[in-house]
Design an enzyme around this catalytic site. Structure first.
Site, PDB file in Angstrom:
ATOM      1  CE1 TYR A   1     -28.173  -1.067   5.861  1.00  0.00           C
ATOM      2  CE2 TYR A   1     -28.620  -0.863   4.036  1.00  0.00           C
ATOM      3  CZ  TYR A   1     -28.054  -1.925   5.155  1.00  0.00           C
ATOM      4  OH  TYR A   1     -27.786  -2.896   5.089  1.00  0.00           O
TER       5      TYR A   1
ATOM      6  CB  ALA B   1     -32.973  -5.616  -4.964  1.00  0.00           C
TER       7      ALA B   1
ATOM      8  NE  ARG C   1     -19.973  -2.395  13.985  1.00  0.00           N
ATOM      9  CZ  ARG C   1     -19.942  -2.012  14.880  1.00  0.00           C
ATOM     10  NH1 ARG C   1     -19.267  -1.910  16.140  1.00  0.00           N
ATOM     11  NH2 ARG C   1     -19.754  -0.313  15.050  1.00  0.00           N
TER      12      ARG C   1
ATOM     13  CG  ASN D   1     -18.723  -1.933   4.711  1.00  0.00           C
ATOM     14  OD1 ASN D   1     -19.287  -2.491   3.762  1.00  0.00           O
ATOM     15  ND2 ASN D   1     -19.507  -1.707   6.008  1.00  0.00           N
TER      16      ASN D   1
ATOM     17  CB  SER E   1     -28.599  -4.684   8.354  1.00  0.00           C
ATOM     18  OG  SER E   1     -28.290  -4.590   9.080  1.00  0.00           O
TER      19      SER E   1
ATOM     20  CG  PHE F   1     -24.486 -10.318  13.262  1.00  0.00           C
ATOM     21  CD1 PHE F   1     -25.832 -10.335  13.210  1.00  0.00           C
ATOM     22  CD2 PHE F   1     -24.175  -9.005  14.978  1.00  0.00           C
ATOM     23  CE1 PHE F   1     -27.045 -10.483  14.141  1.00  0.00           C
ATOM     24  CE2 PHE F   1     -25.988  -8.842  15.220  1.00  0.00           C
ATOM     25  CZ  PHE F   1     -26.553  -9.917  14.976  1.00  0.00           C
ATOM     26  CG  ASN F   2     -20.299  -6.101  10.543  1.00  0.00           C
ATOM     27  OD1 ASN F   2     -21.041  -6.214  11.611  1.00  0.00           O
ATOM     28  ND2 ASN F   2     -19.412  -5.230   9.991  1.00  0.00           N
TER      29      ASN F   2
ATOM     30  CG  ASP G   1     -27.945  -6.813 -10.043  1.00  0.00           C
ATOM     31  OD1 ASP G   1     -27.164  -7.867  -8.913  1.00  0.00           O
ATOM     32  OD2 ASP G   1     -27.446  -5.621 -10.270  1.00  0.00           O
TER      33      ASP G   1
ATOM     34  CE  LYS H   1     -31.252  -4.297   4.047  1.00  0.00           C
ATOM     35  NZ  LYS H   1     -31.356  -4.698   3.215  1.00  0.00           N
TER      36      LYS H   1
HETATM   37  C1  WQD Z   1     -16.730  -1.852  11.096  1.00  0.00           C
HETATM   38  C2  WQD Z   1     -15.433  -1.404  12.555  1.00  0.00           C
HETATM   39  C3  WQD Z   1     -15.479   1.018  11.949  1.00  0.00           C
HETATM   40  C4  WQD Z   1     -13.571   1.338   7.810  1.00  0.00           C
HETATM   41  C5  WQD Z   1     -21.553  -1.052   7.447  1.00  0.00           C
HETATM   42  C6  WQD Z   1     -23.579  -1.503   7.875  1.00  0.00           C
HETATM   43  C7  WQD Z   1     -23.967  -3.022   8.766  1.00  0.00           C
HETATM   44  C8  WQD Z   1     -23.228  -3.424   7.438  1.00  0.00           C
HETATM   45  C9  WQD Z   1     -22.257  -3.768   7.820  1.00  0.00           C
HETATM   46  C10 WQD Z   1     -24.914  -3.885   5.648  1.00  0.00           C
HETATM   47  C11 WQD Z   1     -16.684  -0.435  12.863  1.00  0.00           C
HETATM   48  C12 WQD Z   1     -14.330   0.710  11.960  1.00  0.00           C
HETATM   49  C13 WQD Z   1     -14.367   0.969   9.219  1.00  0.00           C
HETATM   50  C14 WQD Z   1     -12.140   1.879   8.281  1.00  0.00           C
HETATM   51  C15 WQD Z   1     -12.684   1.140  10.919  1.00  0.00           C
HETATM   52  N1  WQD Z   1     -24.084  -3.140   6.031  1.00  0.00           N
HETATM   53  N2  WQD Z   1     -13.689   1.520  11.202  1.00  0.00           N
HETATM   54  N3  WQD Z   1     -11.729   1.365   9.558  1.00  0.00           N
HETATM   55  O1  WQD Z   1     -20.188  -0.457  10.567  1.00  0.00           O
HETATM   56  O2  WQD Z   1     -20.219  -2.541  11.194  1.00  0.00           O
HETATM   57  O3  WQD Z   1     -21.540  -2.126   9.231  1.00  0.00           O
HETATM   58  O4  WQD Z   1     -21.443  -2.592   7.736  1.00  0.00           O
HETATM   59  O5  WQD Z   1     -25.748  -4.600   5.697  1.00  0.00           O
HETATM   60  O6  WQD Z   1     -25.453  -2.624   8.254  1.00  0.00           O
HETATM   61  O7  WQD Z   1     -23.915  -0.426   9.133  1.00  0.00           O
HETATM   62  O8  WQD Z   1     -19.640  -2.280   9.529  1.00  0.00           O
HETATM   63  O9  WQD Z   1     -16.957  -2.337   8.302  1.00  0.00           O
HETATM   64  O10 WQD Z   1     -17.964   0.433   8.394  1.00  0.00           O
HETATM   65  O11 WQD Z   1     -17.536  -0.626  10.289  1.00  0.00           O
HETATM   66  O12 WQD Z   1     -12.367   1.808  11.702  1.00  0.00           O
HETATM   67  O13 WQD Z   1     -11.660   2.418   7.483  1.00  0.00           O
HETATM   68  O14 WQD Z   1     -14.615  -0.954  11.439  1.00  0.00           O
HETATM   69  O15 WQD Z   1     -15.606   2.555  12.945  1.00  0.00           O
HETATM   70  O16 WQD Z   1     -15.749  -0.008  14.087  1.00  0.00           O
HETATM   71  P1  WQD Z   1     -20.188  -1.856  10.441  1.00  0.00           P
HETATM   72  P2  WQD Z   1     -18.123  -1.355   8.539  1.00  0.00           P
END
Ligand code: WQD
Length: 336
Positions: free
Chosen positions: A149, A81, A231, A199, A124, A178-179, A31, A153
């Site tokens: 980003y 990474a 999600r 996030n 992802s 997923f998330n 890392d 992927k």
């Molecule tokens: C989740 C939901 C936002 C913040 C991203 C990447 C994905 C992965 C995970 C790396 C959405 C809502 C968010 C906030 C909100 N990353 N939200 N207020 O966008 O699904 O995925 O992170 O691998 O590749 O695209 O995750 O947590 O950003 O958002 O309302 O302050 O929460 O609109 O609906 P996302 P997220």
């Protein structure tokens, strides 16, 4: 068996190091700590009761990789990474293509020359874009991701598929996460977002802890039951254990080259509002939030059909969203 974990001091990487060690493997971290804190190593030592082997440096540095491969008799690689800030990727595309794809190519070249065939690639669900049909299976169409980003992927997957088609001695599994949310139940490692979290879960935790005045919900006028986006939130320890299952699956293959895709999700969707209510229930705290404008690039709904990984590897997620938010909250309170 020694397994190289690139980005092993990161959020998903560090939790996978725990799962690997607990399954009897010897994880070796490389890392550059550009997006991870050295304190993660202390957390890992406290959890595992022993120090984890760690090399500091760029996993795209072929000399360094050669040194690690020789010194540690590496028999497989899990490649985490990568830069992952969706917004930053749009303003600095070349930084993302150079790092996320240049490093992957350097790693693959080094693995081929060292005779190490087995790779697990961190992909992802973002490659599905805004899916027309839900839940998404691995056969769901890959669409042009909204972000640079996400495109790194998608192209990373294509590079690995092309290596397989060319007959290179590589056997790769592409895990479409997923998330990932939550933290190790010990509260000793977890997500450490740098700066303002983009996030949802880290932002909720920092707001709950009083570090942020309120959460902005990015839109409640989507075509979903409560108007907020849905999600598939998977506990990071479930995700970590999926990597252990994937490694065992790779080791059982008797083909010299291989490339396959697996969704790694719970198969359950949860909305932003449901997540907020779940946080309030597990923390006993009211979360201050306001409804704001939609965030560009957000898709209304995406969640996995996890049948393929269950069928082929016998793995499925077992932890609930409540457990993930309970563990994330414990971690947040520990790092105050
Ligand atoms: C989740 C939901 C936002 C913040 C991203 C990447 C994905 C992965 C995970 C790396 C959405 C809502 C968010 C906030 C909100 N990353 N939200 N207020 O966008 O699904 O995925 O992170 O691998 O590749 O695209 O995750 O947590 O950003 O958002 O309302 O302050 O929460 O609109 O609906 P996302 P997220």
């Amino acid at each position: 068996m020694h397994i190289l974990v690139t980005g092993g001091a990161g959020f998903i990487g560090s939790h996978t190091v725990v799962a690997l060690s607990e399954a009897g493997y010897t994880p070796v971290i490389v890392d550059d700590f550009s997006n991870a804190d050295k304190s993660v190593l202390d957390g890992l030592t406290a959890i595992l009761g022993k120090k984890v082997i760690c090399y500091e440096g760029d996993c795209g540095d072929k000399q360094l990789l050669q040194k690690i491969f020789n010194e540690q008799a590496i028999q497989g690689v899990i490649h985490f990474a990568a830069f992952k800030a969706v917004g930053e990727s749009m303003s600095e595309p070349l930084k993302y293509y150079r790092n996320n794809l240049g490093t992957l190519v350097a790693l693959l070249e080094s693995m081929v020359s060292a005779g190490i065939p087995d790779l697990i690639f961190s992909s992802s669900c973002t490659v599905y874009g805004d899916p027309a049909k839900l839940p998404v299976t691995e056969a769901s169409p890959v669409q042009q991701p909204e972000s640079v980003y996400g495109n790194t992927k998608k192209v990373g997957e294509e590079i690995l598929l092309d290596c397989q088609r060319a007959g290179l001695p590589l056997r790769s599994l592409l895990l479409r996460y997923f998330n990932p949310v939550g933290a190790h139940p010990s509260g000793l490692i977890g997500e450490l977002p740098s700066g303002v979290p983009s996030n949802l879960v880290p932002f909720v935790m920092q707001t709950g802890a009083g570090l942020r005045p309120q959460l902005t919900v990015f839109g409640d006028d989507y075509d979903t039951p409560d108007g907020t986006c849905i999600r598939d939130y998977i506990h990071v320890m479930d995700l970590a254990e999926a990597h252990v299952a994937a490694l065992a699956y790779l080791k059982k293959l008797n083909t010299p080259n291989h490339c396959d895709v697996f969704n790694v999700g719970t198969g359950k969707g949860a909305s932003v509002m449901e997540l907020i209510r779940t946080y309030e229930a597990v923390s006993g705290r009211k979360l201050p939030f306001t409804i704001g404008a939609r965030r560009s690039g957000d898709v209304p709904m995406v969640y996995a059909d996890p049948a393929k990984i269950q069928r082929e590897m016998g793995w499925s997620a077992s932890r609930s969203l409540e457990a993930a938010l309970t563990d994330a909250w414990r971690w947040q309170q520990n790092i105050q």
